[in-house]
Design an enzyme around this catalytic site. Sequence first.
Site, PDB file in Angstrom:
ATOM      1  N   LYS A 277      -5.923  -4.724  16.076  1.00 54.32           N
ATOM      2  CA  LYS A 277      -5.520  -3.675  17.169  1.00 54.32           C
ATOM      3  C   LYS A 277      -5.739  -4.525  18.377  1.00 54.32           C
ATOM      4  CE  LYS A 277      -4.422  -1.375  13.796  1.00 54.32           C
ATOM      5  NZ  LYS A 277      -2.286  -1.698  13.216  1.00 54.32           N
TER       6      LYS A 277
ATOM      7  N   ASP B  74       7.675  -8.763   3.504  1.00 56.54           N
ATOM      8  CA  ASP B  74       6.433  -8.761   3.888  1.00 56.54           C
ATOM      9  C   ASP B  74       6.948  -9.382   5.559  1.00 56.54           C
ATOM     10  OD1 ASP B  74       4.329  -9.972   4.973  1.00 56.54           O
ATOM     11  OD2 ASP B  74       3.526  -9.815   2.847  1.00 56.54           O
TER      12      ASP B  74
ATOM     13  N   SER C 288      -5.005   1.605  17.791  1.00 54.17           N
ATOM     14  CA  SER C 288      -5.913   3.285  16.865  1.00 54.17           C
ATOM     15  C   SER C 288      -7.077   2.919  17.949  1.00 54.17           C
ATOM     16  CB  SER C 288      -6.570   2.314  15.786  1.00 54.17           C
ATOM     17  OG  SER C 288      -7.725   2.566  14.888  1.00 54.17           O
ATOM     18  N   ALA C 289      -7.516   4.389  18.127  1.00 58.95           N
ATOM     19  CA  ALA C 289      -8.822   4.599  18.904  1.00 58.95           C
ATOM     20  C   ALA C 289      -9.737   3.716  18.212  1.00 58.95           C
ATOM     21  CB  ALA C 289      -9.371   6.363  18.523  1.00 58.95           C
TER      22      ALA C 289
ATOM     23  N   LEU D 114     -11.775  11.098   5.810  1.00 56.65           N
ATOM     24  CA  LEU D 114     -12.398  12.095   5.412  1.00 56.65           C
ATOM     25  C   LEU D 114     -11.633  13.295   4.671  1.00 56.65           C
ATOM     26  CD1 LEU D 114     -14.995  14.239   5.479  1.00 56.65           C
ATOM     27  CD2 LEU D 114     -14.151  15.068   7.554  1.00 56.65           C
TER      28      LEU D 114
ATOM     29  N   ASN E  79       1.035  -1.237  -0.044  1.00 58.77           N
ATOM     30  CA  ASN E  79      -0.042  -0.193  -0.027  1.00 58.77           C
ATOM     31  C   ASN E  79       0.943   0.971   0.110  1.00 58.77           C
ATOM     32  OD1 ASN E  79      -2.795   1.467   0.085  1.00 58.77           O
ATOM     33  ND2 ASN E  79      -2.736   1.704   2.257  1.00 58.77           N
TER      34      ASN E  79
ATOM     35  N   TYR F  28     -11.100  -5.107  11.485  1.00 56.86           N
ATOM     36  CA  TYR F  28      -9.317  -3.807  11.780  1.00 56.86           C
ATOM     37  C   TYR F  28      -9.509  -4.218  13.103  1.00 56.86           C
ATOM     38  CZ  TYR F  28      -7.402  -0.032  11.911  1.00 56.86           C
ATOM     39  OH  TYR F  28      -5.664   0.978  12.177  1.00 56.86           O
TER      40      TYR F  28
HETATM   41  P1  NAD Z   1      -0.241   2.742   5.550  1.00 55.84           P
HETATM   42  O1  NAD Z   1      -1.199   2.005   4.543  1.00 55.84           O
HETATM   43  O2  NAD Z   1       0.077   4.141   4.110  1.00 55.84           O
HETATM   44  O3  NAD Z   1       1.182   2.475   5.643  1.00 55.84           O
HETATM   45  C1  NAD Z   1       0.746   0.816   6.184  1.00 55.84           C
HETATM   46  C2  NAD Z   1       2.697   0.444   5.262  1.00 55.84           C
HETATM   47  O4  NAD Z   1       2.837  -1.209   5.526  1.00 55.84           O
HETATM   48  C3  NAD Z   1       2.158   0.214   3.923  1.00 55.84           C
HETATM   49  O5  NAD Z   1       3.298   0.478   3.377  1.00 55.84           O
HETATM   50  C4  NAD Z   1       1.877  -1.279   2.999  1.00 55.84           C
HETATM   51  O6  NAD Z   1       2.787  -0.866   1.802  1.00 55.84           O
HETATM   52  C5  NAD Z   1       2.672  -2.007   4.510  1.00 55.84           C
HETATM   53  N1  NAD Z   1       2.326  -3.138   4.643  1.00 55.84           N
HETATM   54  C6  NAD Z   1       0.891  -3.562   4.633  1.00 55.84           C
HETATM   55  N2  NAD Z   1       1.138  -4.959   5.504  1.00 55.84           N
HETATM   56  C7  NAD Z   1       2.587  -5.417   5.073  1.00 55.84           C
HETATM   57  C8  NAD Z   1       3.908  -6.619   5.456  1.00 55.84           C
HETATM   58  N3  NAD Z   1       2.610  -7.570   5.687  1.00 55.84           N
HETATM   59  N4  NAD Z   1       4.848  -6.381   4.996  1.00 55.84           N
HETATM   60  C9  NAD Z   1       5.615  -5.284   4.949  1.00 55.84           C
HETATM   61  N5  NAD Z   1       4.923  -3.949   4.810  1.00 55.84           N
HETATM   62  C10 NAD Z   1       3.519  -3.854   4.989  1.00 55.84           C
HETATM   63  O7  NAD Z   1      -1.090   3.002   6.466  1.00 55.84           O
HETATM   64  P2  NAD Z   1      -0.751   4.024   7.926  1.00 55.84           P
HETATM   65  O8  NAD Z   1      -1.950   4.778   7.594  1.00 55.84           O
HETATM   66  O9  NAD Z   1       0.490   4.750   8.005  1.00 55.84           O
HETATM   67  O10 NAD Z   1      -1.155   3.436   8.867  1.00 55.84           O
HETATM   68  C11 NAD Z   1       0.044   3.402   9.793  1.00 55.84           C
HETATM   69  C12 NAD Z   1      -0.619   2.430  10.487  1.00 55.84           C
HETATM   70  O11 NAD Z   1      -1.102   3.010  11.736  1.00 55.84           O
HETATM   71  C13 NAD Z   1      -1.277   0.878  10.598  1.00 55.84           C
HETATM   72  O12 NAD Z   1      -0.549  -0.025  11.504  1.00 55.84           O
HETATM   73  C14 NAD Z   1      -2.807   1.626  10.507  1.00 55.84           C
HETATM   74  O13 NAD Z   1      -3.182   0.192  11.205  1.00 55.84           O
HETATM   75  C15 NAD Z   1      -2.165   2.305  11.676  1.00 55.84           C
HETATM   76  N6  NAD Z   1      -3.438   3.914  12.127  1.00 55.84           N
HETATM   77  C16 NAD Z   1      -3.264   4.394  10.996  1.00 55.84           C
HETATM   78  C17 NAD Z   1      -4.712   4.945  11.305  1.00 55.84           C
HETATM   79  C18 NAD Z   1      -4.498   6.006  10.164  1.00 55.84           C
HETATM   80  O14 NAD Z   1      -6.199   6.674  10.284  1.00 55.84           O
HETATM   81  N7  NAD Z   1      -4.067   6.252   9.160  1.00 55.84           N
HETATM   82  C19 NAD Z   1      -5.584   4.932  12.407  1.00 55.84           C
HETATM   83  C20 NAD Z   1      -5.510   4.391  13.734  1.00 55.84           C
HETATM   84  C21 NAD Z   1      -4.034   3.496  13.219  1.00 55.84           C
HETATM   85  N1  UFG Z   2     -16.807  11.030   6.729  1.00 56.08           N
HETATM   86  C1  UFG Z   2     -17.657  11.403   5.840  1.00 56.08           C
HETATM   87  N2  UFG Z   2     -17.495  11.450   4.674  1.00 56.08           N
HETATM   88  C2  UFG Z   2     -16.403  10.466   3.768  1.00 56.08           C
HETATM   89  C3  UFG Z   2     -15.346   9.925   4.315  1.00 56.08           C
HETATM   90  C4  UFG Z   2     -15.901  10.468   6.365  1.00 56.08           C
HETATM   91  O1  UFG Z   2     -18.296  12.445   6.313  1.00 56.08           O
HETATM   92  O2  UFG Z   2     -15.977  10.533   2.530  1.00 56.08           O
HETATM   93  C5  UFG Z   2     -17.373  11.453   7.869  1.00 56.08           C
HETATM   94  C6  UFG Z   2     -16.880  10.332   9.219  1.00 56.08           C
HETATM   95  O3  UFG Z   2     -18.609   9.867   9.009  1.00 56.08           O
HETATM   96  C7  UFG Z   2     -16.590  10.344   9.964  1.00 56.08           C
HETATM   97  C8  UFG Z   2     -15.683  12.036   9.838  1.00 56.08           C
HETATM   98  O4  UFG Z   2     -15.832  12.089   8.370  1.00 56.08           O
HETATM   99  O5  UFG Z   2     -17.431  11.729  10.942  1.00 56.08           O
HETATM  100  C9  UFG Z   2     -13.909  10.994   9.711  1.00 56.08           C
HETATM  101  O6  UFG Z   2     -13.919  10.120   8.934  1.00 56.08           O
HETATM  102  P1  UFG Z   2     -12.628   8.983   9.184  1.00 56.08           P
HETATM  103  O7  UFG Z   2     -13.001   7.656   7.915  1.00 56.08           O
HETATM  104  O8  UFG Z   2     -11.766  10.544   8.059  1.00 56.08           O
HETATM  105  O9  UFG Z   2     -11.886   8.514  10.046  1.00 56.08           O
HETATM  106  P2  UFG Z   2     -12.828   7.156  10.939  1.00 56.08           P
HETATM  107  O10 UFG Z   2     -12.918   8.611  12.647  1.00 56.08           O
HETATM  108  O11 UFG Z   2     -14.185   6.968  10.894  1.00 56.08           O
HETATM  109  O12 UFG Z   2     -11.588   6.671  11.373  1.00 56.08           O
HETATM  110  C10 UFG Z   2     -10.481   7.183  11.765  1.00 56.08           C
HETATM  111  C11 UFG Z   2      -9.572   5.347  10.753  1.00 56.08           C
HETATM  112  C12 UFG Z   2      -9.896   4.084  11.710  1.00 56.08           C
HETATM  113  C13 UFG Z   2      -9.149   4.374  13.047  1.00 56.08           C
HETATM  114  C14 UFG Z   2     -10.192   5.523  13.573  1.00 56.08           C
HETATM  115  C15 UFG Z   2      -9.637   5.836  15.018  1.00 56.08           C
HETATM  116  O13 UFG Z   2      -9.936   5.550   9.304  1.00 56.08           O
HETATM  117  O14 UFG Z   2      -8.278   3.124  10.901  1.00 56.08           O
HETATM  118  O15 UFG Z   2      -9.893   6.570  12.739  1.00 56.08           O
HETATM  119  O16 UFG Z   2     -10.479   6.803  15.458  1.00 56.08           O
HETATM  120  F1  UFG Z   2      -9.654   3.017  13.672  1.00 56.08           F
END
Ligand code: NAD
Ligand code: UFG
Length: 343
Positions: free
Chosen positions: A156, A62, A128-129, A203, A39, A152
């Site tokens: 976590k 991986d 994650s939250a 969002l 990704n 998902y």
């Molecule tokens: P992202 O997808 O941009 O980054 C994840 C990276 O991990 C990618 O580069 C992907 O290629 C790599 N990856 C996935 N599976 C793999 C594997 N099996 N081996 C090696 N590499 C692998 O996502 P991000 O937003 O940077 O998120 C990073 C971490 O934070 C994740 O664990 C995600 O669950 C957590 N997280 C993200 C958010 C968010 O909203 N972005 C919120 C809470 C927690």
């Molecule tokens: N939203 C919209 N339109 C969109 C996308 C989102 O209205 O196209 C709204 C959602 O309903 C929510 C807010 O924007 O009210 C934020 O949504 P996000 O999808 O950006 O984020 P979430 O809070 O739903 O989820 C994120 C991460 C999850 C993580 C979570 C933890 O995507 O992986 O925060 O708080 F688990």
Amino acid sequence: MAEKRRVLLTGGTGYIGSHSAVSFVEAGYDVALLDNFSNSSPRVLDRLEQILGQRLKVYEVDVCDEPRLREALASFSPQAVVHFAGLKAVGESVKEPQRYYENNVAGTLSLLRAMAAEKVQDLVFSSSATVYGDPASVPITEAFPRSATNPYGRSKLMVEDMLMDLCVSDPGWNIALLRYFNPVGAHNSGLIGEDPTGIPNNLMPFVTQVAVGRRAKLSVFGGDYPTHDGTGVRDYIHVTDLAEGHVSALASLDRTPDGAPLVVNLGTGKGYSVLETLRAFEKASGCSVPFEIAPRRPGDVAECYADPSRARDLIGWEAKLGLDRMCEDAWRWQANNPDGYTS
Ligand code: NAD
Ligand code: UFG
């Protein structure tokens, strides 16, 4: 001169990993990235080189491939690992739960075995939250009960539990569980940022793609929540602040209470509604973003924001950048790279 501390970032070419790489290098660490590019784009590496003036070492591995993981650990010999690698799309996890458990849970087990074999026991984990499920009230403290409503989130929770048990079994492990709220924004150079494949789930990338002309309008999921304007409230945190939280957590790993993992929320403590966020983005970008109120998205909660005081007290970290700056930086990245890393 003392040798630099080495840190390996799994998932280090992803959104949060790449920003954290910048923060760790700036804090004086020797950084290597490990990713399977499932990704992310290898172009991140050129962009990081532009920002940092140095090419970071990368292992294309991986995390489920334990022998190759061991080779990478043996070759770089880090003192610590920050484990970002994982799949993160909630809807996809409902359709493909096995892939999520393989990648997120089995992948972490494989990492733990490889780390133990290579005698690396300092670990920072991306939680994650989402582990708070539908919280009974806000702001959310780390003591709130945990639950999951999708695979998902369950992945976590499972990893958090595994890591807690591991610390009890062997005090040699030093582990932090960082519960992120809603990471948004981009590095202020506009060179790295969030580049989701397909239709963005979140969002902010959806909003920036509407603003840049890739999508017609935003659907606001739900206009009838019990919030001040009826739309969902979240704790948006600048990805640079979030990245710095990892540096602070790693420096504080020895402060874990009774050897248990250090568990901290990384959020700002402020909640903004979807409409407030949209208005802030329009102001920062000068673009108008058409939207319509659509039905609620299943599984969404009305309000989610952190009590961030534990992070301040335990790891000396607090978020500095506000919503306007998050929007400015998200827009700079999107405007400079309308098609993300393929631009
Ligand atoms: P992202 O997808 O941009 O980054 C994840 C990276 O991990 C990618 O580069 C992907 O290629 C790599 N990856 C996935 N599976 C793999 C594997 N099996 N081996 C090696 N590499 C692998 O996502 P991000 O937003 O940077 O998120 C990073 C971490 O934070 C994740 O664990 C995600 O669950 C957590 N997280 C993200 C958010 C968010 O909203 N972005 C919120 C809470 C927690
Ligand atoms: N939203 C919209 N339109 C969109 C996308 C989102 O209205 O196209 C709204 C959602 O309903 C929510 C807010 O924007 O009210 C934020 O949504 P996000 O999808 O950006 O984020 P979430 O809070 O739903 O989820 C994120 C991460 C999850 C993580 C979570 C933890 O995507 O992986 O925060 O708080 F688990």
